[in-house]
Enzyme design. Structure first.
Site, PDB file in Angstrom:
ATOM      1  N   LYS A 112     -27.449 -40.106   1.953  1.00 14.30           N
ATOM      2  CA  LYS A 112     -27.915 -40.499   0.622  1.00 14.30           C
ATOM      3  C   LYS A 112     -29.182 -39.756   0.221  1.00 14.30           C
ATOM      4  O   LYS A 112     -29.499 -39.651  -0.955  1.00 14.30           O
ATOM      5  CB  LYS A 112     -28.090 -42.003   0.558  1.00 14.30           C
TER       6      LYS A 112
HETATM    7  C1  PLP Z   1     -23.327 -45.081   1.760  1.00 15.85           C
HETATM    8  C2  PLP Z   1     -22.759 -44.670   3.072  1.00 15.85           C
HETATM    9  C3  PLP Z   1     -21.378 -44.399   3.226  1.00 15.85           C
HETATM   10  C4  PLP Z   1     -20.377 -44.598   2.108  1.00 15.85           C
HETATM   11  O1  PLP Z   1     -20.539 -43.646   1.090  1.00 15.85           O
HETATM   12  P1  PLP Z   1     -19.841 -43.876  -0.338  1.00 15.85           P
HETATM   13  O2  PLP Z   1     -20.338 -42.758  -1.195  1.00 15.85           O
HETATM   14  O3  PLP Z   1     -20.316 -45.223  -0.810  1.00 15.85           O
HETATM   15  O4  PLP Z   1     -18.369 -43.846  -0.148  1.00 15.85           O
HETATM   16  C5  PLP Z   1     -20.932 -43.939   4.458  1.00 15.85           C
HETATM   17  N1  PLP Z   1     -21.792 -43.775   5.494  1.00 15.85           N
HETATM   18  C6  PLP Z   1     -23.111 -44.043   5.380  1.00 15.85           C
HETATM   19  C7  PLP Z   1     -23.983 -43.862   6.567  1.00 15.85           C
HETATM   20  C8  PLP Z   1     -23.654 -44.484   4.166  1.00 15.85           C
HETATM   21  O5  PLP Z   1     -24.966 -44.749   4.073  1.00 15.85           O
END
Ligand code: PLP
Length: 462
Positions: A112
């Site tokens: 993220k």
């Molecule tokens: C947010 C997250 C996901 C999922 O990603 P999306 O874009 O919501 O599908 C997977 N793995 C981790 C570690 C995350 O923080």
């Protein structure tokens, strides 16, 4: 570039307003009216370039009305300079035709950071130019909140308030939210569950007097700017493995569908992607929908990959919009059925369109633990539980095209699951080794809208 709502009944906006608005006024999500296509030569020219250079070339056509190329290049450089790896998103080989894309070298050790570090700077730039200030509120089950706090901390144009469920995030996740000392970011520990956090954030947006007074804005994963920032690493990975001369597949640990949808945009832009494999944990609504056509909401079950524990996958609406050929009325109808009846069935044509791009699979808790062990024994790589879900599902989809499994978090962010699987407790990277020595700043709040709004008003004024 013009952005339209997936439900077809909200104002058409440019990039700047799309980013600042987040959710469209008709309840839909903003998508580009037409995705720009790169020529084969343009894609070929990306191979071997620095990550930042690829980011500018891929994103420039989407953001041109808000940022000229020089400004975009500055924002991109600042966004990624703090990453702990020169390649930003390095590829590691796991097997002859299977690779791992490490997306956890940012400041909070999860993918993220790629989007949040950039949109923090984009928000700041735009708001300063406009002479405006906003209040950003968000709910988190862990990773989004820490990425937002890290990205917006110290910026002039925004105050940030993140609600997280008290006692229900990992120690590393909590400390990443409570130890940054910038005065404009605040982690609020709410007595309740993640769903309560999300509901109170929604309530704040629906309290129009509060919303206008505080100039409320959101940075959750429905913000198209976040999706856009994630398109870039599909290009760096695929061109490193031979695109455009060779097709590449990706296995993506999926919750809200933002990350895997970024791959769909890359494909639309002309990147030869063979298959996007949607990997879910036992909260498998997406896997069920992609295999049966029926999207049915159930109960959220807690797992060792908590960032994928979802009931409704908000960005899936964007994939539906593409699958229905941009028919906003058809998407609005499905979303109304979802609200009224708890589910819908996609048309045959749309189901076929989805399976041209997406495949899917799920991993149980036992399979996820086994995948962490298996990857360690076969490759020496330590995977976080989210990445392990994708690693497990990818095994069923290996073929002629190289498979790239996305590693979305550093294993040290989820040490308990990794220790259970392997008997080893993963260590934090050296630059973060003092996380447990830094002082924490925690504000407790009750699960009560008036009390939360009072805290926001007080801290904004402080
Ligand atoms: C947010 C997250 C996901 C999922 O990603 P999306 O874009 O919501 O599908 C997977 N793995 C981790 C570690 C995350 O923080």
């Amino acid at each position: 570039m013009r952005y339209v709502s997936t439900r077809g009944r909200a104002p058409v906006l440019g990039f700047e307003d799309t980013m600042l608005t987040g959710l469209a006024r008709d309840g839909g999500l903003y998508v580009p009216e037409a995705v720009p296509v790169l020529s084969r030569a343009d894609v070929a020219a990306l191979a071997g370039l620095p990550y930042e250079e690829v980011a500018v070339r891929v994103m420039a056509p989407f953001v041109a009305d808000a940022f000229d190329e020089a400004t975009l290049a500055d924002l991109v450089r600042d966004a990624y300079v703090g990453f702990g790896h020169e390649a930003r998103a390095p590829l590691v080989q796991l097997a002859p035709n299977h690779f791992l894309l490490e997306l956890f070298h940012g400041p909070t050790l999860a993918f993220k950071d790629f989007a949040m570090q950039l949109i923090g700077r984009m928000f700041d730039h735009v708001l300063r130019r406009r002479g405006e200030r906003v209040t950003i509120v968000g709910a988190t089950s862990g990773d989004t909140g820490s990425a937002a706090i890290e990205a917006f901390g110290g910026l002039d144009a925004a105050d940030v308030f993140i609600l997280y469920p008290h006692g229900r995030v990992s120690d590393v996740q909590r400390r990443q939210m409570t130890t940054p000392d910038a005065a404009n970011v605040h982690a609020l520990a709410l007595t309740g569950h993640f769903d309560d956090c999300q509901a109170r954030v929604k309530d704040m947006f629906n309290d129009f007097a509060f919303r206008d007074r505080t100039r409320l804005a959101g940075v959750n994963s429905i913000n198209f700017a976040r999706v856009l920032a994630q398109v870039v690493y599909y290009f760096t990975a695929a061109t490193a493995l031979g695109a455009p001369h060779r097709s590449v597949s990706f296995a993506v640990p999926t919750g809200n569908f933002g990350d895997v949808f970024a791959g769909h945009i890359a494909k639309r832009m002309g990147l030869p992607i063979e298959t996007l494999v949607v990997a879910t944990n036992r909260n498998d609504i997406l896997h069920r929908c992609l295999t049966t056509g029926a999207y049915r909401v159930g109960e959220v079950e807690p797992t060792i990959s908590p960032s994928m524990d979802i009931q409704v996958s908000s960005n899936f609406e964007r994939a539906l919009h593409l699958a229905y050929g941009g028919d906003g009325a058809a998407v609005a109808q499905l979303m109304e059925e979802l609200r009224a009846e708890g589910g819908f069935t996609v048309s045959q044509g749309a189901a076929q369109a989805l399976t041209e791009t997406y495949a899917s699979g799920r991993a149980s808790e036992e399979e996820t633990h086994a995948a962490i062990r298996d990857a360690l024994h076969r490759t020496g790589e330590v995977l976080c539980p989210h990445s392990a879900v994708a690693y497990h599902v990818a095994q069923d989809h290996l073929g002629d095209a190289p498979m790239v499994t996305l590693a979305t978090a550093h294993p040290a962010k989820f040490p308990d699951a990794v220790e259970t699987a392997t008997g080893r407790r993963p260590a934090l990277p050296p630059r973060m080794a003092d996380l447990f020595d830094r002082p924490e700043r925690i504000t407790r709040v009750d699960n009560d809208l008036t009390a939360i709004e009072a805290v926001v008003d007080r801290e904004r004024a402080a």
